[in-house]
Design an enzyme around this catalytic site. Structure first.
Site, short mmCIF file in Angstrom:
data_model
loop_
_atom_site.label_atom_id
_atom_site.label_comp_id
_atom_site.label_asym_id
_atom_site.label_seq_id
_atom_site.Cartn_x
_atom_site.Cartn_y
_atom_site.Cartn_z
N LYS A 114 41.26 53.05 177.86
CA LYS A 114 42.08 53.68 176.81
C LYS A 114 41.77 52.99 175.50
CE LYS A 114 45.43 56.78 176.85
NZ LYS A 114 45.50 57.82 177.90
N1 GLU Z 1 44.43 61.26 177.27
C1 GLU Z 1 44.46 62.06 178.46
C2 GLU Z 1 45.14 61.30 179.57
O1 GLU Z 1 45.92 60.40 179.34
C3 GLU Z 1 43.09 62.58 178.82
C4 GLU Z 1 42.07 61.55 179.15
C5 GLU Z 1 40.67 62.12 179.36
O2 GLU Z 1 40.52 63.32 179.39
O3 GLU Z 1 39.75 61.31 179.48
O4 GLU Z 1 45.02 61.64 180.72
#
Ligand code: GLU
Length: 424
Positions: A114
């Protein structure tokens, strides 16, 4: 420019600790050995970058950015980039770990990561956002890549930011690499169905859980907190499946209509009102906190972390909670919900539709091919239904909540692969 630092949320439980307390329970049930436990809980890499960016006024401001790679045992790490004034390392650390468990629980070959930048995107111009996004990508380009770490949108970012990430990364490596990031605009290698994917996954999880609880969708009442990408798509798709959406909300407040809020009208209103529901008259105005305590069958928290806590969990009347957001329930509230007999479909399962279609976007980019929306939806629905059934059966087997069962499935999978791959 400068933004006003929002007041810290009082009594907020530390999201990383919340994640770890579930991890510990699942690790104990699995009988995970100490060495594997230590490997799985520790993030692989934690990067902090300071990004000097020229604002429109000519002043240079230094923004703090993070990227945390929690795990790359299952494959390249995957996870969004969040733009928010409250971004902090413990939150990003928890969110990165949740991505690892999310990808493992739905059985896709990605690790977890993240990123975040401490900024207020609502108060920044397009030019400022572009320079900030490019500076972040430039600072991290040696970490990113389609085979190493693949970003996506998260709170405060969307397809435009992903287009800038893709472009800046491509410049850094000297060729166009659209598989380096997902959640891109359709014309730039984005996937059909990606925009609605998380909301669609919430809908699939809700219907799967309602079937187990024997709740008829056509008689079910539902409240949805958050009307961003996840909440509004979930509202629309659940309404289409027969549920009455009695309440919706965003930062302007909550809107309650006993007969059901007209979701298409609410979306139209929001789109023509600078993205907010402020002034929406399709429902009685109530407080955001009240929405969580409404007498409904289904509650979908699809906004922030830590909204269901030990303080309000006892007042929740819904029979089913489906977590559209990441981390909306604090660990201290888990047992209160279990004691009340409320079923909670955990975030790492309920909102996994987004990363599922991100995975499809990455596949399509690498193939140089485009799938139809029917193929995208059919395959992602199947992945999510299978994952729900697997978690549900694990919960019965170990006599635990769906949340702990999801952690058991995920940790077991990562641990098994770690054992095969080995280490130094
Ligand atoms: N931000 C989204 C999540 O928390 C998508 C992450 C992604 O598609 O890599 O799942």
């Amino acid at each position: 420019m400068g933004y006003i630092e929002p007041a810290p949320i009082k009594d907020k439980e530390n999201p990383f600790e919340s994640m770890m307390s579930r991890f510990n329970i699942a690790a104990e049930i699995l009988g995970l050995d100490d060495q594997t436990y230590n490997v799985l809980k520790s993030p692989v890499k934690q990067i902090i970058v300071n990004l000097p960016v020229t604002l429109d006024s000519g002043r240079v401001e230094v923004f703090e950015g993070h990227r945390i790679i929690h795990s790359n045992i299952l494959g390249p790490s995957k996870g969004g980039i969040r733009y928010d004034p409250n971004v902090n390392i413990d939150e990003i650390k928890a969110l990165a770990a949740w991505m690892t468990w999310k990808c493992a629980v739905i059985d896709i070959p990605f690790g977890g990561a993240k990123g975040g930048i401490k900024c207020n995107p609502r108060e920044m111009s397009q030019g400022e956002l572009e320079r900030l996004t490019r500076a972040y990508t430039q600072a991290l380009h040696s970490v990113l890549g389609p085979d190493s770490d693949i970003p996506a949108p998260d709170m405060g970012t969307g397809q435009q930011e992903m287009a800038w990430v893709m472009d800046e990364y491509s410049r850094a490596v000297g060729m166009t690499v659209n598989a380096a990031v997902t959640g891109k605009p359709l014309v730039l290698g984005g996937s059909l169905g990606r925009a609605e994917a998380t909301g669609r996954g919430v809908m699939i999880s809700t219907l799967s859980a309602m079937e187990k609880l024997r709740i008829n969708p056509f008689q079910a009442r539902c409240a949805i907190q958050g009307f961003g990408n996840v909440g509004s798509w979930a509202s629309e798709l659940l309404e289409e499946r027969g549920l009455t959406i009695c309440a919706i909300s965003d930062i302007s407040g909550a809107y309650y209509n006993d007969k059901g809020v007209d979701i298409k009208k609410a979306i139209e209103y929001r789109n023509g009102n600078k993205g907010t529901l402020e002034g929406f008259n399709g429902g009685e105005r109530i407080e955001n906190d009240e929405l969580l305590l409404l007498d409904v069958d289904v509650l979908v928290p699809a906004a922030l972390e830590d909204v269901i806590t030990k303080k309000n969990a006892d007042g929740i009347k819904a029979k089913l909670i489906v977590e559209g957001a990441n981390g909306p329930t604090s660990a201290k509230a888990d047992n209160i919900l279990v004691d009340k007999g409320i079923m909670a479909v955990p975030d790492i399962l309920a909102n996994a539709g987004g990363v599922t279609v991100s995975y499809f976007e990455w596949i399509q980019n690498r193939l140089g091919y485009k799938w139809t929306s029917e193929r995208v939806n059919r395959r992602s629905d199947r992945i999510l239904k299978d994952a729900f059934n697997n978690v549900y059966n694990t919960a019965i087997l170990h006599n635990v909540s769906l949340r702990i069962a999801a952690y058991i499935v995920a940790i077991d999978k990562v641990a098994k692969i770690y054992k095969f791959r080995g280490g130094y």
